[in-house]
Motif scaffolding. Structure first.
Motif, PDB file in Angstrom:
ATOM      1  N   PRO A 125      -7.077   1.096 -10.772  1.00  0.00           N
ATOM      2  CA  PRO A 125      -7.941   1.285  -9.629  1.00  0.00           C
ATOM      3  C   PRO A 125      -9.327   1.360 -10.431  1.00  0.00           C
ATOM      4  O   PRO A 125      -9.615   1.315 -11.757  1.00  0.00           O
ATOM      5  CB  PRO A 125      -7.535   2.671  -9.274  1.00  0.00           C
ATOM      6  N   ALA A 126     -10.362   1.331  -9.557  1.00  0.00           N
ATOM      7  CA  ALA A 126     -11.919   1.442 -10.234  1.00  0.00           C
ATOM      8  C   ALA A 126     -11.909   2.505 -11.177  1.00  0.00           C
ATOM      9  O   ALA A 126     -11.351   3.774 -10.988  1.00  0.00           O
ATOM     10  CB  ALA A 126     -12.824   1.448  -9.195  1.00  0.00           C
TER      11      ALA A 126
ATOM     12  N   GLY B 167      -4.181   2.656  -4.120  1.00  0.00           N
ATOM     13  CA  GLY B 167      -4.730   1.727  -3.227  1.00  0.00           C
ATOM     14  C   GLY B 167      -5.828   0.800  -3.970  1.00  0.00           C
ATOM     15  O   GLY B 167      -6.175   1.182  -5.058  1.00  0.00           O
ATOM     16  N   LEU B 168      -6.018  -0.276  -3.252  1.00  0.00           N
ATOM     17  CA  LEU B 168      -6.731  -1.395  -4.003  1.00  0.00           C
ATOM     18  C   LEU B 168      -8.205  -1.015  -3.613  1.00  0.00           C
ATOM     19  O   LEU B 168      -8.591  -0.524  -2.598  1.00  0.00           O
ATOM     20  CB  LEU B 168      -6.528  -2.746  -3.545  1.00  0.00           C
TER      21      LEU B 168
ATOM     22  N   CYS C 114      -8.526  -4.136 -10.841  1.00  0.00           N
ATOM     23  CA  CYS C 114      -7.887  -5.065 -11.826  1.00  0.00           C
ATOM     24  C   CYS C 114      -6.347  -5.172 -11.939  1.00  0.00           C
ATOM     25  O   CYS C 114      -5.931  -4.296 -11.798  1.00  0.00           O
ATOM     26  CB  CYS C 114      -9.012  -5.064 -12.837  1.00  0.00           C
ATOM     27  N   ALA C 115      -5.948  -6.186 -12.705  1.00  0.00           N
ATOM     28  CA  ALA C 115      -4.631  -6.251 -13.403  1.00  0.00           C
ATOM     29  C   ALA C 115      -4.468  -6.420 -14.697  1.00  0.00           C
ATOM     30  O   ALA C 115      -5.502  -7.341 -15.187  1.00  0.00           O
ATOM     31  CB  ALA C 115      -3.974  -7.571 -12.405  1.00  0.00           C
TER      32      ALA C 115
ATOM     33  N   ALA D  46       0.711  -1.151  -0.001  1.00  0.00           N
ATOM     34  CA  ALA D  46       0.044   0.029   0.018  1.00  0.00           C
ATOM     35  C   ALA D  46       0.702   1.136  -0.055  1.00  0.00           C
ATOM     36  O   ALA D  46       0.248   2.301  -0.358  1.00  0.00           O
ATOM     37  CB  ALA D  46      -0.975  -0.125   1.439  1.00  0.00           C
ATOM     38  N   GLY D  47       1.928   1.247   0.354  1.00  0.00           N
ATOM     39  CA  GLY D  47       2.942   2.364   0.738  1.00  0.00           C
ATOM     40  C   GLY D  47       3.672   2.791  -0.800  1.00  0.00           C
ATOM     41  O   GLY D  47       4.550   3.365  -0.619  1.00  0.00           O
ATOM     42  N   HIS D  48       3.632   1.866  -1.527  1.00  0.00           N
ATOM     43  CA  HIS D  48       4.564   2.083  -2.827  1.00  0.00           C
ATOM     44  C   HIS D  48       3.489   2.100  -4.132  1.00  0.00           C
ATOM     45  O   HIS D  48       2.694   1.449  -4.279  1.00  0.00           O
ATOM     46  CB  HIS D  48       5.380   0.813  -2.806  1.00  0.00           C
TER      47      HIS D  48
END
Length: 160
Positions: A158-159, A139-140, A145-146, A29-31
C-alpha cells in the motif's frame, strides 16, 4: 560471430526493459495477500495437472556468412563463405494453455489480473522492516506497487 553478439545484446536490452515495467498481479478486494497466494498456488497446480509441461526440441535454421574478396598491392584473394549452426532450443507447447487455465481458475475464484508499477527502493525498505516480510492487503490506492520476491511470490504494498 557478430550476429550472435547482436542477438545477445538485444536479449539483454529486452530483459532490462521488462524488469522496469509493471508487474501483473491477481487482486480481490475481499482477500488478503496470503489468501491470494494460496488461491494462486491452487490454480497453478490445477492448471499444471490439466496442461502438463510438454517440452519440444526445436532447431533454428543454419546461418550462412558469405565469403569476401580482398585485394592489396595488385594481388587478390578470396575467403570462402561458411555456415554456422542455428542451434536448438526447447519450447513448452502447453505454457500458453496453462496460463489461460490459471487465469480462468483465478477469475472463477473472484480475482482479476491487474498490473501495478514496481516498488521503489523506499517502498521495498518499508516492506523489509515488517516482521515476516509481508503485509496484509489494505486495498489498492493510486500509490500501490508490486514487488516480486526471490521465491516468485508477488507482494502488493500500500501507499507509504
Amino acid at each position: 560471430m557478430i550476429h550472435g553478439t547482436r542477438v545477445t545484446a538485444f536479449t539483454l536490452l529486452l530483459l532490462g526493459l521488462t524488469a522496469c515495467g509493471p508487474l501483473p498481479v491477481y487482486y480481490n478486494a475481499g482477500h488478503n495477500q496470503a489468501q491470494t497466494q494460496d488461491a494462486t498456488l491452487s490454480c497453478q497446480v490445477q492448471s499444471l495437472k490439466q496442461a502438463p509441461v510438454a517440452n519440444q526440441l526445436r532447431q533454428r535454421p543454419p546461418v550462412y556468412y558469405p565469403g569476401s574478396r580482398h585485394c592489396a598491392n595488385g594481388s587478390c584473394w578470396a575467403r570462402p563463405g561458411y555456415w554456422v549452426d542455428g542451434g536448438s532450443y526447447t519450447v513448452d507447447v502447453n505454457q500458453g494453455l496453462r496460463q489461460q487455465l490459471e487465469q480462468r481458475c483465478m477469475a472463477t475464484s473472484g480475482y482479476q489480473k491487474i498490473e501495478l508499477p514496481r516498488c521503489s527502493q523506499q517502498q521495498i525498505a518499508s516492506l523489509q522492516a515488517q516482521p515476516n516480510g509481508t503485509r496484509p492487503g489494505h486495498g489498492l490506492t493510486p500509490e500501490s506497487c508490486a514487488l516480486r520476491q526471490k521465491d516468485g511470490r508477488t507482494v502488493i504494498l500500500p501507499a507509504l
